[in-house]
Write a protein that holds these residues in place. Structure first.
Motif, short mmCIF file in Angstrom:
data_model
loop_
_atom_site.label_atom_id
_atom_site.label_comp_id
_atom_site.label_asym_id
_atom_site.label_seq_id
_atom_site.Cartn_x
_atom_site.Cartn_y
_atom_site.Cartn_z
N TYR A 153 0.84 -1.21 0.00
CA TYR A 153 0.00 0.00 0.00
C TYR A 153 0.88 1.26 0.00
O TYR A 153 0.64 2.19 -0.77
N LEU A 154 1.91 1.28 0.85
CA LEU A 154 2.82 2.42 0.89
C LEU A 154 3.56 2.59 -0.44
O LEU A 154 3.75 3.71 -0.91
N MET A 155 3.96 1.47 -1.03
CA MET A 155 4.65 1.53 -2.33
C MET A 155 3.73 2.09 -3.40
O MET A 155 4.16 2.89 -4.24
N GLY A 156 2.47 1.69 -3.37
CA GLY A 156 1.50 2.24 -4.32
C GLY A 156 1.34 3.74 -4.16
O GLY A 156 1.24 4.48 -5.15
N ILE A 157 1.34 4.21 -2.92
CA ILE A 157 1.24 5.65 -2.66
C ILE A 157 2.48 6.37 -3.18
O ILE A 157 2.38 7.44 -3.80
N LEU A 217 2.12 5.59 -12.86
CA LEU A 217 0.67 5.36 -12.73
C LEU A 217 0.35 3.89 -12.97
O LEU A 217 -0.40 3.28 -12.20
N ILE A 218 0.92 3.31 -14.01
CA ILE A 218 0.67 1.89 -14.31
C ILE A 218 1.16 1.01 -13.15
O ILE A 218 0.44 0.11 -12.71
N GLU A 219 2.36 1.27 -12.66
CA GLU A 219 2.89 0.47 -11.57
C GLU A 219 2.05 0.64 -10.30
O GLU A 219 1.84 -0.32 -9.56
N SER A 220 1.58 1.85 -10.05
CA SER A 220 0.72 2.09 -8.89
C SER A 220 -0.58 1.31 -9.00
O SER A 220 -1.01 0.65 -8.04
N ILE A 221 -1.20 1.37 -10.17
CA ILE A 221 -2.44 0.61 -10.39
C ILE A 221 -2.18 -0.88 -10.20
O ILE A 221 -2.96 -1.58 -9.54
N ASN A 222 -1.07 -1.35 -10.73
CA ASN A 222 -0.72 -2.77 -10.61
C ASN A 222 -0.51 -3.16 -9.14
O ASN A 222 -0.97 -4.23 -8.71
N ILE A 223 0.15 -2.32 -8.38
CA ILE A 223 0.39 -2.62 -6.96
C ILE A 223 -0.93 -2.64 -6.20
O ILE A 223 -1.18 -3.56 -5.41
N PHE A 224 -1.78 -1.65 -6.43
CA PHE A 224 -3.07 -1.61 -5.71
C PHE A 224 -3.97 -2.78 -6.11
O PHE A 224 -4.72 -3.29 -5.29
N LYS A 225 -3.86 -3.20 -7.36
CA LYS A 225 -4.73 -4.28 -7.84
C LYS A 225 -4.23 -5.66 -7.38
O LYS A 225 -5.01 -6.50 -6.95
N THR A 226 -2.91 -5.89 -7.51
CA THR A 226 -2.37 -7.22 -7.22
C THR A 226 -1.70 -7.33 -5.85
O THR A 226 -1.54 -8.43 -5.34
N GLY A 227 -1.24 -6.20 -5.31
CA GLY A 227 -0.50 -6.23 -4.05
C GLY A 227 0.95 -6.62 -4.23
O GLY A 227 1.71 -6.70 -3.26
N GLU A 228 1.36 -6.88 -5.46
CA GLU A 228 2.73 -7.29 -5.74
C GLU A 228 3.58 -6.08 -6.13
O GLU A 228 3.13 -5.23 -6.89
N PHE A 229 4.80 -6.05 -5.61
CA PHE A 229 5.72 -4.96 -5.92
C PHE A 229 7.14 -5.45 -5.73
O PHE A 229 7.38 -6.47 -5.11
N PHE A 230 8.09 -4.68 -6.29
CA PHE A 230 9.50 -5.01 -6.13
C PHE A 230 9.91 -4.66 -4.71
O PHE A 230 9.74 -3.54 -4.26
N ASP A 231 10.43 -5.65 -3.99
CA ASP A 231 10.83 -5.44 -2.60
C ASP A 231 12.32 -5.76 -2.48
O ASP A 231 12.73 -6.91 -2.56
#
Length: 175
Positions: free
Chosen positions: A95-99, A155-169
């Motif tokens: 969620y923080l990454m999406g923000i 924007l695309i990466e944010s939408i993807n993170i909010f939708k899937t919850g997956e992000f580069f960690d």
């Protein structure tokens, strides 16, 4: 969503290419300038070839390389501080990454708009570079283009993170 992910990957590859070409131009310009100065020194000034505007060339292509790299790797740009995120659940980190990605989207829009306005002003008032005397308009427009690519990818990466919850960690990958 698959289309947006493919678009994001395409933009990333385009930006990697632009950044790579910019770095090659920087290295070649620097090498040519150093060799020309050394030959000038060896010949006691007989050979007077120099690379005019080499500092400008390097500085503007460094701008392009940095903007392109930022847009190409925006999903990896978040610095995670272990002290604050170590005990956080992945969902909150996501969620923080999406923000943060939305913040980069806003930064990209602001950069793009400001650079676009600078390009229009450069065209209107005839602003040129100091050494090479070339118009600043294309330099500002390329920078605005790279900034809008940053905004789109963010924007695309944010939408993807909010939708899937997956992000580069980086904590998980050890990077």
């Amino acid at each position: 969503m698959a289309f947006l992910v493919k678009l994001s990957v395409l933009i990333s590859r385009l930006c990697q290419f632009i950044g790579g070409v910019s770095l090659i131009i920087i290295v070649l310009t620097t090498m040519l300038d150093v060799v020309a100065r050394y030959i000038f020194k060896l010949t006691g000034g007989e050979f007077g070839f120099t690379v005019k505007g080499s500092v400008e060339i390097v500085s503007y292509f460094m701008l392009f390389a940095l903007l392109a790299a930022f847009a190409a790797f925006v999903e990896r740009s978040q610095i995670i501080v272990d002290v604050f995120t170590q005990k956080m659940p992945q969902s909150i980190k996501g969620y923080l990454m999406g923000i943060f990605m939305m913040g980069f989207f806003i930064i990209g829009i602001v950069f793009s708009w400001g650079l676009y306005e600078s390009a229009i002003d450069a065209l209107e008032y005839g602003k040129v570079t100091q050494d090479l005397r070339i118009s600043m308009m294309p330099i500002y427009m390329v920078s605005a283009f790279l900034s809008i690519l940053l905004a789109i990818r963010s924007l695309i990466e944010s939408i993807n993170i909010f939708k899937t919850g997956e992000f580069f960690d980086a904590e998980e990958t050890g990077a």
